[in-house]
Design a protein around this motif. Structure first.
Motif, PDB file in Angstrom:
ATOM      1  N   ASN A  28       0.807  -1.225   0.000  1.00 12.33           N
ATOM      2  CA  ASN A  28       0.000   0.000   0.000  1.00 12.33           C
ATOM      3  C   ASN A  28       0.838   1.272   0.000  1.00 12.33           C
ATOM      4  O   ASN A  28       0.424   2.303  -0.527  1.00 12.33           O
ATOM      5  N   SER A  29       2.032   1.204   0.602  1.00 14.27           N
ATOM      6  CA  SER A  29       2.882   2.391   0.672  1.00 14.27           C
ATOM      7  C   SER A  29       4.303   1.997   1.025  1.00 14.27           C
ATOM      8  O   SER A  29       4.528   1.162   1.901  1.00 14.27           O
ATOM      9  N   THR A  30       5.263   2.619   0.338  1.00 12.06           N
ATOM     10  CA  THR A  30       6.676   2.384   0.656  1.00 12.06           C
ATOM     11  C   THR A  30       7.232   3.489   1.553  1.00 12.06           C
ATOM     12  O   THR A  30       8.418   3.511   1.840  1.00 12.06           O
ATOM     13  N   CYS A  31       6.365   4.394   1.984  1.00 11.92           N
ATOM     14  CA  CYS A  31       6.788   5.495   2.858  1.00 11.92           C
ATOM     15  C   CYS A  31       6.593   5.069   4.313  1.00 11.92           C
ATOM     16  O   CYS A  31       5.465   4.977   4.796  1.00 11.92           O
ATOM     17  N   VAL A  32       7.698   4.775   4.989  1.00  8.76           N
ATOM     18  CA  VAL A  32       7.643   4.235   6.348  1.00  8.76           C
ATOM     19  C   VAL A  32       8.660   4.944   7.244  1.00  8.76           C
ATOM     20  O   VAL A  32       9.465   5.749   6.778  1.00  8.76           O
ATOM     21  N   ARG A  33       8.611   4.624   8.524  1.00  6.16           N
ATOM     22  CA  ARG A  33       9.528   5.257   9.465  1.00  6.16           C
ATOM     23  C   ARG A  33      10.525   4.287  10.107  1.00  6.16           C
ATOM     24  O   ARG A  33      11.561   4.724  10.609  1.00  6.16           O
ATOM     25  N   GLY A  34      10.202   2.984  10.128  1.00  9.80           N
ATOM     26  CA  GLY A  34      11.157   2.080  10.745  1.00  9.80           C
ATOM     27  C   GLY A  34      10.608   0.697  11.005  1.00  9.80           C
ATOM     28  O   GLY A  34       9.561   0.307  10.471  1.00  9.80           O
ATOM     29  N   ALA A  35      11.327  -0.056  11.852  1.00 12.51           N
ATOM     30  CA  ALA A  35      10.996  -1.453  12.124  1.00 12.51           C
ATOM     31  C   ALA A  35      10.846  -1.689  13.614  1.00 12.51           C
ATOM     32  O   ALA A  35      11.606  -1.140  14.429  1.00 12.51           O
ATOM     33  N   LEU A  36       9.872  -2.538  13.961  1.00 13.87           N
ATOM     34  CA  LEU A  36       9.648  -2.977  15.335  1.00 13.87           C
ATOM     35  C   LEU A  36       9.922  -4.477  15.377  1.00 13.87           C
ATOM     36  O   LEU A  36       9.247  -5.249  14.688  1.00 13.87           O
ATOM     37  N   ILE A  37      10.900  -4.895  16.169  1.00 14.44           N
ATOM     38  CA  ILE A  37      11.391  -6.273  16.131  1.00 14.44           C
ATOM     39  C   ILE A  37      11.366  -6.887  17.525  1.00 14.44           C
ATOM     40  O   ILE A  37      11.830  -6.264  18.488  1.00 14.44           O
ATOM     41  N   ASN A  38      10.862  -8.119  17.614  1.00 11.31           N
ATOM     42  CA  ASN A  38      10.962  -8.849  18.877  1.00 11.31           C
ATOM     43  C   ASN A  38      11.643 -10.191  18.662  1.00 11.31           C
ATOM     44  O   ASN A  38      11.526 -10.797  17.600  1.00 11.31           O
ATOM     45  N   ALA A  39      12.378 -10.653  19.664  1.00  4.83           N
ATOM     46  CA  ALA A  39      13.055 -11.948  19.628  1.00  4.83           C
ATOM     47  C   ALA A  39      12.462 -12.856  20.699  1.00  4.83           C
ATOM     48  O   ALA A  39      12.086 -12.400  21.779  1.00  4.83           O
ATOM     49  N   GLY A  40      12.389 -14.151  20.390  1.00  6.88           N
ATOM     50  CA  GLY A  40      11.909 -15.117  21.362  1.00  6.88           C
ATOM     51  C   GLY A  40      10.600 -15.759  20.979  1.00  6.88           C
ATOM     52  O   GLY A  40      10.370 -16.929  21.253  1.00  6.88           O
ATOM     53  N   GLN A  41       9.716 -15.007  20.338  1.00  4.38           N
ATOM     54  CA  GLN A  41       8.438 -15.526  19.871  1.00  4.38           C
ATOM     55  C   GLN A  41       8.220 -15.118  18.420  1.00  4.38           C
ATOM     56  O   GLN A  41       8.309 -13.932  18.077  1.00  4.38           O
ATOM     57  N   ALA A  42       7.927 -16.115  17.579  1.00  2.89           N
ATOM     58  CA  ALA A  42       7.826 -15.867  16.145  1.00  2.89           C
ATOM     59  C   ALA A  42       6.488 -15.280  15.734  1.00  2.89           C
ATOM     60  O   ALA A  42       6.376 -14.714  14.659  1.00  2.89           O
ATOM     61  N   ASN A  43       5.452 -15.425  16.572  1.00  2.00           N
ATOM     62  CA  ASN A  43       4.092 -15.045  16.183  1.00  2.00           C
ATOM     63  C   ASN A  43       3.767 -15.640  14.820  1.00  2.00           C
ATOM     64  O   ASN A  43       3.273 -14.974  13.917  1.00  2.00           O
TER      65      ASN A  43
END
Length: 394
Positions: free
Chosen positions: A59-74
């Protein structure tokens, strides 16, 4: 010296989702909107963050960043998992006063369990409050699972208008055999780029790096490589020369990170560089390289420092590649051990002993049937690999 692209900040906190007494939640944030690009796993079971990421970038390539968690893959968590993923973005975006769709999620860890959203509720404000307090090394450590060391690589490129910096961090040690493995990677850049070209360049670089490695023949539900370019420098990728130079820097970062993943393979002690040339097609060459690199018999021989060339030839023969066996030549480094359908005479074990003791070992296969070629980095298999994966959920 570590070179950080302009306009990016990092934050890391301990959420307690799975790990204790370590950072496991990371935010990479651009001060200004950035061009986002991504390449993802081809596994049919795609984790919630992969699904959300792909939808966002569509929908859009205009973003601000990444939110990353380790330990659970969801991963394999159904519609509830997707809802949980979106909720995590909302929690962090609210504190940043941006839209949830401006953040791209990524997760790594155990497949199946849902997030404890109470822990996310507590961790999100702390993650926002600490933005800018972490550095890239801390961020690289926070995304690790079975990794033994953080993986970072960086490059810079100059043009007549300015200098662009490219910084990458990744995690991965097992479940590695891309077509895009438990593998996460994040690349930030301060050049001004065209969105379509940035996505295409990322895909080309990944095909020559992250898609040319194997640890164990497994691919994951969560594989994600994200790249952000915010244009904070004076470097503009607006000509063939500047785009080629920036893509070369991007490729260097990707290949450096890929090598580190194999170097850090679960229980790994060796890095086997496999090259196949002279095949009828690139696909045939790739089939052969992967058959050798994924062979448990080849990998265990490598760990035992045994130059058992018969296992390599056998793997090549069952690879599905079309070739004339009489044309196959096999070398370890500069030493030819097999050609014209039979072994080379001599005390090969003695000749190859010093080569097999090294960490980096070259396996070179030439076929003489065509112009097809492929390369692959592969690890060995040790007793520790079994221990790590037998105890993974303990």
């Amino acid at each position: 010296m570590l070179s950080i692209p302009k306009g990016f900040k990092f934050s890391c906190v301990n959420s307690g989702l799975r790990y204790k007494n370590r950072h496991d939640l990371t935010l990479i944030l651009s001060d200004t909107p950035a061009v986002g690009a991504g390449v993802f796993t081809k596994n049919k079971f795609q984790a919630a963050p992969v699904t959300v990421c792909k939808e966002t970038l569509k929908n859009s390539t205009c973003v601000r960043g990444a939110l990353i968690n380790a330990g659970q893959a969801n991963a394999c968590t159904g519609e509830e998992g997707i809802a949980d993923c979106r909720k995590t973005l909302e929690l962090v975006a609210k504190g940043l006063n941006i839209k949830p769709s401006e953040l791209l999620p990524a997760s790594t860890g155990v497949i199946g369990p849902r997030f404890d959203m109470d822990k996310w509720e507590l961790a999100a404000p702390r993650l926002v409050e600490s933005i800018g307090e972490a550095n890239p090394v801390q961020a690289a450590k926070a995304i690790m699972t079975t990794d033994k060391f953080p993986k970072l690589a960086w490059q810079s490129v100059e043009s007549g208008t300015g200098t662009a910096k490219v910084l990458g961090l990744s995690k991965g040690a097992g479940m590695i055999c891309p077509d895009m493995a438990t593998l996460l990677g994040f690349i930030i850049c301060d050049a001004e780029v065209d969105p379509v070209w940035w996505q295409e360049a990322l895909k080309r670089c990944i095909d020559k790096s992250f898609n040319c490695i194997t640890v164990d023949g497994d691919t994951s539900t969560n594989d994600t490589i994200l790249a952000f370019a915010n244009g904070a420098s004076d470097f503009k990728a607006d000509s063939d020369a500047t785009r080629q130079a920036l893509e070369a820097a991007l490729l260097d970062v990707c290949q450096s990170l890929s090598y580190m993943i194999i170097q850090d393979a679960e229980g790994g002690t060796k890095v086997m560089s496999i090259s196949v040339s002279g095949a009828l097609s690139d696909n045939d060459a790739n089939l052969m390289a992967r058959a050798v690199g994924n062979s448990p018999l080849v990998k265990t021989a490598l760990f035992g420092e045994d130059p058992n060339w018969g296992r390599i030839v056998a793997a090549a023969g069952r690879s599905g590649a079309e070739f004339n066996p009489e044309n196959l030549t096999l070398r370890f480094g500069k030493i030819t051990v097999f050609e014209k359908g039979k072994p080379v005479e001599g005390d090969m074990d003695a000749l190859l002993e010093p080569i097999m003791r090294k960490q980096d070992i070259e396996v070179i296969i030439t076929l003489g049937d065509g112009d097809g070629k492929a390369s692959l980095l592969a690890s060995d298999f040790s007793k520790e690999y079994i221990t790590i994966n037998a105890d993974y959920r303990s």
